[in-house]
Design a protein around this motif. Structure first.
Motif: not given
Length: 168
Positions: A141-168
């Motif tokens: 949603h942010p349209h920006r790459l955000q950090p990756i966090e390991e939390y309790n042994g699992h991963y959170i990818f906060y934002s993949l940016s516009n990894f796959c975006f067809g809005g335009n």
């Protein structure tokens, strides 16, 4: 469907163009986002039907989905929009486990547009999802790459940016 909201941006895709998703190897999507209701309930219903017709698995904050890999692993998925609280999808997560999901992915359309750091709300929702049993949180949603966090042994990818975006 022609009736729509009067927003600055409204997104629509011709159903015939869904083939480009399958050709690109996209097999599953989250449709919970700030544009889900651009074409009102009729548009959402049509979107779900068109994805079904093209064999694309979808989830949102009302319906989870499972996908079985070629090796037989069942992956569960649930989608959250920017205003969805983690607790609103707990029943869906439970249902996915009951349906045999060995991995559950929460696809979260959350965060503030144009910002490189996750908001406090993103962190709270992501942590609550992991604490409840989600294995991977994937944000966008942010349209920006955000950090990756390991939390309790699992991963959170906060934002993949516009990894796959067809809005335009």
């Amino acid at each position: 469907v022609t009736s729509h909201k009067n927003n600055q941006y409204i997104f629509r895709m011709n159903p015939e163009d869904l083939e480009m998703l399958t050709l690109a190897g996209i097999e599953a999507v989250n449709i919970a986002n700030n544009h889900t209701m651009d074409f009102l309930q009729e548009g959402l219903d049509e979107t779900r039907d068109n994805l079904d017709e093209h064999g694309i698995v979808w989830s949102d904050d009302k319906y989870g989905a499972t996908f079985t890999t070629s090796q037989g692993f069942v992956i569960g998925m649930v989608g959250l929009g920017n205003d969805t609280n983690a607790s609103q999808v707990y029943d869906i997560i439970d249902d996915l486990r009951d349906d045999g999901a060995v991995i559950i992915i929460a696809s979260c359309h959350f965060g503030q547009e144009g910002v490189y750091d996750p908001t406090d709300r993103q962190k709270k929702v992501a942590h609550e999802l992991i604490d409840f049993g989600v294995d991977i949180v994937v944000g966008h949603h942010p349209h920006r790459l955000q950090p990756i966090e390991e939390y309790n042994g699992h991963y959170i990818f906060y934002s993949l940016s516009n990894f796959c975006f067809g809005g335009n």
